[in-house]
Design a protein around this motif. Structure first.
Motif, mmCIF file in Angstrom:
data_model
loop_
_atom_site.group_PDB
_atom_site.id
_atom_site.type_symbol
_atom_site.label_atom_id
_atom_site.label_comp_id
_atom_site.label_asym_id
_atom_site.label_seq_id
_atom_site.Cartn_x
_atom_site.Cartn_y
_atom_site.Cartn_z
ATOM 1 N N LEU A 161 0.863 -1.194 0.000
ATOM 2 C CA LEU A 161 0.000 0.000 0.000
ATOM 3 C C LEU A 161 0.897 1.243 0.000
ATOM 4 N N VAL A 162 0.785 2.045 -1.053
ATOM 5 C CA VAL A 162 1.736 3.156 -1.236
ATOM 6 C C VAL A 162 1.038 4.512 -1.229
ATOM 7 N N ASP A 163 1.481 5.370 -0.336
ATOM 8 C CA ASP A 163 1.074 6.777 -0.317
ATOM 9 C C ASP A 163 2.021 7.514 -1.259
ATOM 10 N N SER A 164 1.443 7.973 -2.374
ATOM 11 C CA SER A 164 2.235 8.755 -3.333
ATOM 12 C C SER A 164 1.661 10.172 -3.373
ATOM 13 N N VAL A 165 1.164 10.588 -2.203
ATOM 14 C CA VAL A 165 0.385 11.830 -2.103
ATOM 15 C C VAL A 165 1.162 13.022 -2.661
ATOM 16 N N SER A 166 2.428 13.168 -2.270
ATOM 17 C CA SER A 166 3.167 14.360 -2.710
ATOM 18 C C SER A 166 4.203 14.048 -3.781
ATOM 19 N N SER A 167 4.085 12.878 -4.420
ATOM 20 C CA SER A 167 5.019 12.559 -5.518
ATOM 21 C C SER A 167 4.294 12.290 -6.829
ATOM 22 N N LEU A 168 3.048 11.838 -6.789
ATOM 23 C CA LEU A 168 2.362 11.487 -8.035
ATOM 24 C C LEU A 168 2.290 12.698 -8.967
ATOM 25 N N GLY A 169 2.831 12.522 -10.149
ATOM 26 C CA GLY A 169 2.860 13.629 -11.109
ATOM 27 C C GLY A 169 4.158 14.415 -11.046
ATOM 28 N N GLY A 170 5.004 14.128 -10.043
ATOM 29 C CA GLY A 170 6.263 14.860 -9.911
ATOM 30 C C GLY A 170 7.474 13.941 -9.911
ATOM 31 N N ALA A 171 7.255 12.674 -9.627
ATOM 32 C CA ALA A 171 8.364 11.711 -9.595
ATOM 33 C C ALA A 171 7.833 10.364 -10.064
#
Ligand SMILES: Cc1ncc(COP(=O)(O)O)c(C=O)c1O
Length: 359
Positions: A161-171
């Motif tokens: 389960l991955v929180d990509s809250v502040s990376s999705l679209g940037g990394a």
């Protein structure tokens, strides 16, 4: 884009005039035919951002909603929480608050999650799911999700389960290729949208596991989201203006291209690093864990981080303060979303001016 960005919070990030304008469109019935086709068109584009051949889903709520939903829907029992900052610790709190037995492995703040430590833990005990944050916004540390997911998959059948809250679209985050079971992204970060929506993907395997869990709640049931999504519908009344903004911004993101977008964020990070080294700022995150979307920095001796944040605000520039225990000693530059090099250069020269005045 002619807009000059002076807003560098690590969320919410700057939202373009076009995306803001999109939100002023008239309301439409969320069970109507036009809204259904509109949603289906979002559903065609979103998987390209989430990097999945599966569903690209949308929930009305903040990111924490899908963090909680993922635990409730995917883990019947034991969960391993990998914690290296405030938001990964939130996942531990959520797990305990919904009554799932939770083990926490704590890594020092500012460091990445170490895949070898995860491997060892999984050899010792069986877990239903493992939670991890790709980009710890509190510390500016990014973890190697591909390697962590590989370790989890090789050692166990726990869901990833991955929180990509502040990376999705940037990394780069590759949902299918890296074998991730749930990936959730905040809209108010590197996707440069207003807060209010969460976008997410769920693997087939996670769906099968969820189907065996009897009480998944209503608002927190990922299968309910998935089934409604496939039918072009939201589970409840959606935040329609935010959907309009998402529509506008998805076009912008895909026109730039995911690789190009990640590349732009990497250049922004590098520029910040070079500037920091030249001006005596030190990174709070480890050298091998630098986030591409947020730099968490300690100012040079004699400069107070909170004072610097205030001085920048007086000059019309917004940066993030430090988080939690790091509040007095650090500040954060969110170089994410639609920020361009010229915007970042503008901020850095204003910091230079403020420092020269302070020192
Ligand atoms: C990495 C990370 N996870 C989760 C959250 C929680 O997001 P929200 O406030 O949208 O629920 C944040 C918010 O800043 C975050 O940065």
């Amino acid at each position: 884009m002619t807009e000059k960005i002076q807003f560098f919070l690590p969320g919410p990030s700057y939202v373009t005039e076009a995306a803001r304008q999109a939100m002023t469109k008239p309301m439409v019935g969320h069970r109507s035919g036009p809204f259904k086709s509109f949603r289906l068109s979002l559903g065609e584009r979103l998987p390209k951002v989430l990097r999945t051949a599966g569903d690209g889903m949308i929930a009305t709520g903040s990111s924490t909603l899908i963090m909680e939903s993922a635990v409730i829907s995917c883990a019947a029992s034991e969960v391993l929480n990998l914690v290296n900052g405030a938001f990964s610790d939130r996942w531990h709190s959520i797990t305990r608050s919904v009554g799932r037995p939770a083990d926490k492995i704590a890594f020092p703040w500012g460091e990445a999650v170490d895949p070898d430590v995860v491997r060892t833990a999984l050899r010792r005990k069986k877990y239903d799911a493992v939670t991890v944050v790709h980009n710890e916004t509190s510390t500016g540390a990014m973890s190697p999700i591909a390697e962590i997911a590989r370790a989890i998959r090789e050692e166990s059948d726990a869901l990833v389960l991955v929180d990509s809250v502040s990376s999705l679209g940037g990394a780069r985050i590759e949902t299918d290729e890296w074998g991730l079971d749930v990936v959730l992204g905040g809209t108010q970060k590197a996707l440069a949208l207003p807060p209010g929506l969460v976008v997410f993907a769920m693997s087939e395997r996670a769906g099968e596991r969820a189907a065996k869990i009897p009480h998944r709640g209503f608002y927190t049931d990922l299968l309910r989201y998935r089934d409604k999504h496939r039918d072009g519908g939201p589970i409840t009344t959606p935040a329609i203006p935010q959907f309009y903004a998402l529509d506008r911004q998805l076009d912008r993101i895909l026109a730039e291209g995911m690789e190009a977008r990640w590349g732009r964020h990497a250049l922004l990070e590098r520029r910040t690093e070079e500037w920091a080294a030249a001006r005596g700022f030190s990174y709070a995150s480890a050298a091998d864990a630098r986030s591409l979307t947020v730099s968490c920095l300690r100012p040079p001796a004699g400069v107070e981080a909170p004072g610097l944040v205030k001085k920048l605000a007086e000059r019309g520039y917004t940066v993030g303060g430090g988080y939690g225990d790091w509040k007095p000693s650090t500040f954060r530059i969110g170089h994410m979303g639609e920020v361009r090099m010229s915007d970042l250069d503008g901020l850095l020269s204003v910091i230079d001016g403020a420092i020269d005045g302070v020192l």
